[in-house]
Write a protein that holds these residues in place. Structure first.
Motif, PDB file in Angstrom:
ATOM      1  N   ALA A 293      -3.024   0.563 -12.460  1.00 44.10           N
ATOM      2  CA  ALA A 293      -2.502   1.900 -12.185  1.00 44.10           C
ATOM      3  C   ALA A 293      -2.751   2.839 -13.356  1.00 44.10           C
ATOM      4  O   ALA A 293      -3.180   3.987 -13.169  1.00 44.10           O
ATOM      5  N   GLY A 303      -4.301  10.262  -6.710  1.00 44.04           N
ATOM      6  CA  GLY A 303      -3.015   9.578  -6.619  1.00 44.04           C
ATOM      7  C   GLY A 303      -2.838   8.777  -5.350  1.00 44.04           C
ATOM      8  O   GLY A 303      -2.250   7.690  -5.368  1.00 44.04           O
ATOM      9  N   HIS A 304      -3.368   9.292  -4.227  1.00 43.63           N
ATOM     10  CA  HIS A 304      -3.166   8.574  -2.970  1.00 43.63           C
ATOM     11  C   HIS A 304      -3.921   7.246  -2.947  1.00 43.63           C
ATOM     12  O   HIS A 304      -3.504   6.305  -2.271  1.00 43.63           O
ATOM     13  N   ILE A 306      -4.387   5.340  -5.687  1.00 39.88           N
ATOM     14  CA  ILE A 306      -3.571   4.439  -6.502  1.00 39.88           C
ATOM     15  C   ILE A 306      -2.383   3.941  -5.679  1.00 39.88           C
ATOM     16  O   ILE A 306      -2.050   2.754  -5.693  1.00 39.88           O
ATOM     17  N   GLN A 307      -1.755   4.856  -4.952  1.00 41.14           N
ATOM     18  CA  GLN A 307      -0.632   4.469  -4.092  1.00 41.14           C
ATOM     19  C   GLN A 307      -1.065   3.443  -3.055  1.00 41.14           C
ATOM     20  O   GLN A 307      -0.355   2.454  -2.799  1.00 41.14           O
ATOM     21  N   LEU A 310      -1.596  -0.014  -4.754  1.00 39.73           N
ATOM     22  CA  LEU A 310      -0.333  -0.606  -5.190  1.00 39.73           C
ATOM     23  C   LEU A 310       0.635  -0.815  -4.032  1.00 39.73           C
ATOM     24  O   LEU A 310       1.650  -1.480  -4.185  1.00 39.73           O
ATOM     25  N   HIS A 312       2.747   1.268  -2.596  1.00 41.90           N
ATOM     26  CA  HIS A 312       4.068   1.881  -2.721  1.00 41.90           C
ATOM     27  C   HIS A 312       4.410   2.634  -1.438  1.00 41.90           C
ATOM     28  O   HIS A 312       3.591   3.397  -0.939  1.00 41.90           O
ATOM     29  N   TYR A 315       5.503   7.943  -2.608  1.00 40.67           N
ATOM     30  CA  TYR A 315       4.585   8.425  -3.641  1.00 40.67           C
ATOM     31  C   TYR A 315       5.298   8.638  -4.969  1.00 40.67           C
ATOM     32  O   TYR A 315       4.668   8.566  -6.032  1.00 40.67           O
ATOM     33  N   THR A 317       7.139   6.689  -6.549  1.00 35.68           N
ATOM     34  CA  THR A 317       6.964   5.485  -7.373  1.00 35.68           C
ATOM     35  C   THR A 317       5.605   5.501  -8.052  1.00 35.68           C
ATOM     36  O   THR A 317       5.482   5.225  -9.252  1.00 35.68           O
ATOM     37  N   THR A 318       4.577   5.844  -7.282  1.00 35.83           N
ATOM     38  CA  THR A 318       3.229   5.937  -7.847  1.00 35.83           C
ATOM     39  C   THR A 318       3.165   7.032  -8.896  1.00 35.83           C
ATOM     40  O   THR A 318       2.527   6.870  -9.945  1.00 35.83           O
ATOM     41  N   TYR A 321       3.951   6.006 -12.421  1.00 36.31           N
ATOM     42  CA  TYR A 321       2.845   5.364 -13.140  1.00 36.31           C
ATOM     43  C   TYR A 321       1.861   6.416 -13.657  1.00 36.31           C
ATOM     44  O   TYR A 321       1.386   6.341 -14.791  1.00 36.31           O
TER      45      TYR A 321
END
Length: 338
Positions: A293, A303-304, A306-307, A310, A312, A315, A317-318, A321
């Motif tokens: 992350a 960002g989407h 990475i989300q 992971l 999550h 969002y 929570t992401t 990070y």
């Protein structure tokens, strides 16, 4: 044990006892296994405290619970106290008892405990790509070394939690987490996870790496080729004689492998044994997931995405990070002309 969640009705069919027992089982399944285990332990501690102080635990009144929290304030972290309070409320609720924590003085005293003893959570450091490369370069040869390379790279690229890594299998099986090897890379199929408690299933793609030495797909294939594993758990224990077992590694073993690799990487970078061991204390199994992350965010990955990797649900929570990773890059002070 939880009570039967409803009273038996004479109008119910003859197998009402069986139905009630099944309903009880489903009620217990409403919480994740780890949550149930933690709550059971917390309730046992509360019961023992009540017995030692000559007060009733079931049903417990707000004053008793508040006294328990005050008595343990400062000796336990606020997060532990918060979980124990949740465990007590859950247990009482299962027996039809509602614990009122919103009324005074409970509300004010509990707020005061949190203000007086609250501390920032201790987070494990991300294992960044440069550190990962050093660690991989220092992994010793042999069966365990090939396994550790595959485990570290698949865990990092997949953004996997340590328990997810431990549960991976090499073939599809109902209810199992498994890895599918295809022409475009690896596909991790998770039957159930922390972010998917209802078992809808999650799928994670792991593409080939740019560099041969850090390619998770090559590392996975090399491990299966050397180990000869064609069914069952993917990552298994290996003793000091190089003999591989049949059982999967546990989550704690995953964390130890990450720490051991971090120590090897620090030693290869010129650190002393003492300094390497001190540096490795910052890392754990979660360092692989956090490393993905953080490195992706610093390289401006959307960002989407990475989300998605992971998994999550929220969002927010992401975003936590990403904000940590870009703390100095995306900073208003950098525009001030200092």
């Amino acid at each position: 044990m939880l009570p039967v969640p409803f009273a038996l009705n004479p109008a119910l069919p003859a197998n009402a006892v069986e139905i009630a027992a099944r309903a009880k089982g489903y009620a217990e399944q409403a919480q994740a296994e780890n949550t149930r285990t933690a709550y059971a332990s917390d309730w046992a501690i509360f019961e023992a405290w009540c017995a030692a102080h000559g007060v009733q635990s079931l049903p417990a009144d707000p004053g008793t619970v508040l006294a328990f929290l005050v008595d343990t304030a400062g000796t336990l972290t606020v997060s532990t106290q918060r979980r124990r309070l949740a465990a007590i409320k859950s247990r009482l609720r299962a027996f039809g008892v509602t614990l009122d924590t919103a009324a005074e003085p409970f509300r004010s005293v509990w707020k005061g405990i949190r203000r007086a003893h609250g501390r920032p959570p201790v987070k494990k450091a991300p294992l960044m790509p440069m550190q990962l490369r050093r660690a991989l370069g220092a992994v010793p040869p042999g069966l365990a070394g090939v396994r550790d390379r595959a485990l570290l790279l698949v865990g990092f690229a997949g953004g996997l939690r340590r328990n997810e890594l431990a549960q991976l299998e090499v073939l599809a099986r109902p209810g199992a987490d498994w890895v599918e090897d295809g022409p475009d890379g690896l596909t991790v199929h998770l039957a159930r996870s922390k972010g998917d408690q209802e078992g809808e299933g999650q799928v994670i793609g792991i593409p080939p790496g740019v560099h041969r030495s850090t390619c998770p797909v090559r590392a996975w294939r090399a491990w299966l080729d050397v180990s000869g594993i064609n069914a069952g758990p993917a990552f298994r224990s290996i003793d000091r004689h190089g003999r591989m077992g049949e059982d999967p590694l546990c989550a704690h073993s995953i964390a130890l492998i990450v720490k051991r690799a971090a120590i090897a990487g620090e030693l290869a970078n010129g650190a002393t044994q003492a300094d390497a061991e001190a540096a490795a204390k910052k890392f754990a199994g979660h360092s692989l997931r956090r490393g993905l992350a953080t490195s992706a965010a610093r390289n401006k990955a959307p960002g989407h995405l990475i989300q998605k990797q992971l998994r999550h649900r929220k969002y927010d929570t992401t975003a936590g990070y990403i904000e940590e990773a870009q703390l100095h890059d995306e900073n208003a002070a950098s525009y001030a002309g200092l």
